[in-house]
Write a protein that holds these residues in place. Structure first.
Motif, PDB file in Angstrom:
ATOM      1  N   TRP A   1       0.617  -1.132  -0.031  1.00 31.49           N
ATOM      2  CA  TRP A   1      -0.055   0.062  -0.008  1.00 31.49           C
ATOM      3  C   TRP A   1       0.933   1.174  -0.052  1.00 31.49           C
ATOM      4  O   TRP A   1       0.665   2.191  -0.503  1.00 31.49           O
ATOM      5  N   VAL A   2       2.050   1.194   0.685  1.00 36.11           N
ATOM      6  CA  VAL A   2       3.075   2.421   0.682  1.00 36.11           C
ATOM      7  C   VAL A   2       3.382   2.533  -0.789  1.00 36.11           C
ATOM      8  O   VAL A   2       3.515   3.656  -1.532  1.00 36.11           O
ATOM      9  N   VAL A   3       3.846   1.536  -1.328  1.00 38.00           N
ATOM     10  CA  VAL A   3       4.359   1.473  -2.676  1.00 38.00           C
ATOM     11  C   VAL A   3       3.181   2.125  -3.638  1.00 38.00           C
ATOM     12  O   VAL A   3       3.504   2.709  -4.705  1.00 38.00           O
TER      13      VAL A   3
ATOM     14  N   ALA B   1      12.060   5.633   1.040  1.00 35.97           N
ATOM     15  CA  ALA B   1      11.651   6.442   2.076  1.00 35.97           C
ATOM     16  C   ALA B   1      10.322   5.863   2.636  1.00 35.97           C
ATOM     17  O   ALA B   1      10.180   6.021   4.135  1.00 35.97           O
ATOM     18  N   GLY B   2       9.600   5.283   1.806  1.00 35.46           N
ATOM     19  CA  GLY B   2       8.326   4.590   2.321  1.00 35.46           C
ATOM     20  C   GLY B   2       8.519   3.636   3.253  1.00 35.46           C
ATOM     21  O   GLY B   2       7.865   3.490   4.374  1.00 35.46           O
ATOM     22  N   LEU B   3       9.652   2.932   3.051  1.00 32.94           N
ATOM     23  CA  LEU B   3      10.117   1.857   3.925  1.00 32.94           C
ATOM     24  C   LEU B   3      10.486   2.251   5.540  1.00 32.94           C
ATOM     25  O   LEU B   3      10.145   1.908   6.338  1.00 32.94           O
ATOM     26  N   ILE B   4      11.112   3.558   5.251  1.00 34.44           N
ATOM     27  CA  ILE B   4      11.764   4.078   6.503  1.00 34.44           C
ATOM     28  C   ILE B   4      10.560   4.599   7.220  1.00 34.44           C
ATOM     29  O   ILE B   4      10.291   4.746   8.554  1.00 34.44           O
ATOM     30  N   VAL B   5       9.633   5.370   6.592  1.00 32.55           N
ATOM     31  CA  VAL B   5       8.360   5.885   7.207  1.00 32.55           C
ATOM     32  C   VAL B   5       7.570   4.747   7.957  1.00 32.55           C
ATOM     33  O   VAL B   5       7.191   4.836   8.933  1.00 32.55           O
ATOM     34  N   LEU B   6       7.354   3.571   7.273  1.00 34.37           N
ATOM     35  CA  LEU B   6       6.934   2.540   7.509  1.00 34.37           C
ATOM     36  C   LEU B   6       7.413   1.981   9.082  1.00 34.37           C
ATOM     37  O   LEU B   6       6.817   1.533   9.799  1.00 34.37           O
ATOM     38  N   ALA B   7       8.674   1.827   8.972  1.00 36.60           N
ATOM     39  CA  ALA B   7       9.381   1.269  10.035  1.00 36.60           C
ATOM     40  C   ALA B   7       9.348   2.459  11.348  1.00 36.60           C
ATOM     41  O   ALA B   7       9.180   1.912  12.287  1.00 36.60           O
ATOM     42  N   ALA B   8       9.577   3.779  10.883  1.00 34.61           N
ATOM     43  CA  ALA B   8       9.432   4.483  12.320  1.00 34.61           C
ATOM     44  C   ALA B   8       8.032   4.747  12.641  1.00 34.61           C
ATOM     45  O   ALA B   8       7.740   5.078  13.835  1.00 34.61           O
ATOM     46  N   LEU B   9       6.889   4.526  11.989  1.00 35.52           N
ATOM     47  CA  LEU B   9       5.610   4.715  12.528  1.00 35.52           C
ATOM     48  C   LEU B   9       4.799   3.456  12.654  1.00 35.52           C
ATOM     49  O   LEU B   9       3.389   3.517  12.276  1.00 35.52           O
ATOM     50  N   ALA B  10       5.516   2.348  12.566  1.00 36.80           N
ATOM     51  CA  ALA B  10       5.016   1.156  12.811  1.00 36.80           C
ATOM     52  C   ALA B  10       3.810   0.855  13.620  1.00 36.80           C
ATOM     53  O   ALA B  10       2.878   0.332  13.375  1.00 36.80           O
TER      54      ALA B  10
ATOM     55  N   LEU C   1      -1.197   3.713   2.519  1.00 36.47           N
ATOM     56  CA  LEU C   1      -1.334   4.501   1.216  1.00 36.47           C
ATOM     57  C   LEU C   1      -0.871   6.051   1.148  1.00 36.47           C
ATOM     58  O   LEU C   1      -0.123   6.469   0.565  1.00 36.47           O
ATOM     59  N   LEU C   2      -1.315   6.555   2.532  1.00 35.51           N
ATOM     60  CA  LEU C   2      -1.218   8.017   2.540  1.00 35.51           C
ATOM     61  C   LEU C   2       0.326   8.092   2.975  1.00 35.51           C
ATOM     62  O   LEU C   2       0.939   9.255   2.466  1.00 35.51           O
ATOM     63  N   ALA C   3       0.846   7.333   3.617  1.00 34.47           N
ATOM     64  CA  ALA C   3       2.355   7.593   3.956  1.00 34.47           C
ATOM     65  C   ALA C   3       3.200   7.286   2.989  1.00 34.47           C
ATOM     66  O   ALA C   3       4.141   8.229   2.482  1.00 34.47           O
ATOM     67  N   GLY C   4       2.928   6.470   1.933  1.00 29.93           N
ATOM     68  CA  GLY C   4       3.768   6.262   0.675  1.00 29.93           C
ATOM     69  C   GLY C   4       3.507   7.689  -0.354  1.00 29.93           C
ATOM     70  O   GLY C   4       4.608   8.243  -0.752  1.00 29.93           O
ATOM     71  N   TYR C   5       2.228   8.189  -0.314  1.00 23.24           N
ATOM     72  CA  TYR C   5       2.016   9.450  -1.141  1.00 23.24           C
ATOM     73  C   TYR C   5       2.710  10.487  -0.528  1.00 23.24           C
ATOM     74  O   TYR C   5       3.152  11.198  -1.272  1.00 23.24           O
ATOM     75  N   ALA C   6       2.644  10.691   0.820  1.00 26.92           N
ATOM     76  CA  ALA C   6       3.160  11.774   1.452  1.00 26.92           C
ATOM     77  C   ALA C   6       4.766  11.911   1.230  1.00 26.92           C
ATOM     78  O   ALA C   6       5.325  12.764   1.193  1.00 26.92           O
ATOM     79  N   ALA C   7       5.417  10.474   1.187  1.00 24.97           N
ATOM     80  CA  ALA C   7       6.839  10.487   1.293  1.00 24.97           C
ATOM     81  C   ALA C   7       7.289  10.812  -0.066  1.00 24.97           C
ATOM     82  O   ALA C   7       8.207  11.591  -0.276  1.00 24.97           O
ATOM     83  N   ASP C   8       6.619  10.526  -1.200  1.00 22.81           N
ATOM     84  CA  ASP C   8       7.044  10.663  -2.488  1.00 22.81           C
ATOM     85  C   ASP C   8       6.586  12.215  -3.000  1.00 22.81           C
ATOM     86  O   ASP C   8       7.412  12.810  -3.434  1.00 22.81           O
ATOM     87  N   SER C   9       5.531  12.740  -2.449  1.00 22.09           N
ATOM     88  CA  SER C   9       5.143  14.054  -2.797  1.00 22.09           C
ATOM     89  C   SER C   9       6.108  15.115  -2.086  1.00 22.09           C
ATOM     90  O   SER C   9       6.671  16.074  -2.786  1.00 22.09           O
ATOM     91  N   THR C  10       6.574  14.619  -0.865  1.00 20.22           N
ATOM     92  CA  THR C  10       7.572  15.424  -0.117  1.00 20.22           C
ATOM     93  C   THR C  10       8.870  15.421  -0.853  1.00 20.22           C
ATOM     94  O   THR C  10       9.404  16.668  -1.248  1.00 20.22           O
ATOM     95  N   LEU C  11       9.283  14.352  -1.289  1.00 26.90           N
ATOM     96  CA  LEU C  11      10.670  14.284  -2.014  1.00 26.90           C
ATOM     97  C   LEU C  11      10.415  14.913  -3.307  1.00 26.90           C
ATOM     98  O   LEU C  11      11.575  15.454  -3.769  1.00 26.90           O
ATOM     99  N   GLN C  12       9.539  14.792  -4.199  1.00 27.30           N
ATOM    100  CA  GLN C  12       9.326  15.466  -5.302  1.00 27.30           C
ATOM    101  C   GLN C  12       9.453  17.177  -5.235  1.00 27.30           C
ATOM    102  O   GLN C  12       9.892  17.783  -5.743  1.00 27.30           O
ATOM    103  N   LYS C  13       8.922  17.501  -4.005  1.00 24.77           N
ATOM    104  CA  LYS C  13       9.000  18.964  -3.645  1.00 24.77           C
ATOM    105  C   LYS C  13      10.518  19.533  -3.416  1.00 24.77           C
ATOM    106  O   LYS C  13      10.845  20.642  -3.579  1.00 24.77           O
ATOM    107  N   LEU C  14      11.391  18.666  -2.891  1.00 25.91           N
ATOM    108  CA  LEU C  14      12.298  19.094  -2.532  1.00 25.91           C
ATOM    109  C   LEU C  14      13.445  18.954  -3.771  1.00 25.91           C
ATOM    110  O   LEU C  14      14.591  19.248  -3.751  1.00 25.91           O
ATOM    111  N   ARG C  15      12.889  18.087  -4.777  1.00 27.17           N
ATOM    112  CA  ARG C  15      13.808  18.142  -5.992  1.00 27.17           C
ATOM    113  C   ARG C  15      14.206  19.150  -6.954  1.00 27.17           C
ATOM    114  O   ARG C  15      13.870  20.189  -7.002  1.00 27.17           O
TER     115      ARG C  15
END
Length: 95
Positions: free
Chosen positions: A10-12, A62-71, A81-95
């Motif tokens: 779901w993160v993926v 990054a989603g893997l790290i988020v999932l591990a941190a917020l297990a 699903l929202l954690a994966g979306y947020a992780a990627d969306s945040t990285l896209q904005k930092l790009r």
């Protein structure tokens, strides 16, 4: 608590949605441009999607790290699903 293997897909999927939205938006034909047939769609999508692929792979990590941190907090598919979306969306904005 659900198993990691149940939540990580779901993160993926959240990462994939975050990648596909801007790709599809940029790949759509412009209103004033001339209409391209189906043969022109796939090369245009590939050209737009290529820069996002490496970012998507990094976002899955990054989603893997988020999932591990917020297990403890991520216990349902929708939170994963929202954690994966947020992780990627945040990285896209930092790009």
């Amino acid at each position: 608590m659900p198993e990691f293997l149940e939540l990580y897909p779901w993160v993926v999927l959240g990462v994939a949605i975050s990648i596909l939205l801007p790709v599809l938006r940029k790949a759509l034909p412009q209103p004033e441009g001339k209409a391209a047939g189906l043969e022109g769609v796939l090369p245009r999508v590939w050209r737009v999607a290529r820069p996002y692929l490496a970012l998507g792979l990094f976002s899955c990590l990054a989603g893997l790290i988020v999932l591990a941190a917020l297990a403890d907090q991520i216990t349902q598919w929708n939170a994963a699903l929202l954690a994966g979306y947020a992780a990627d969306s945040t990285l896209q904005k930092l790009r």
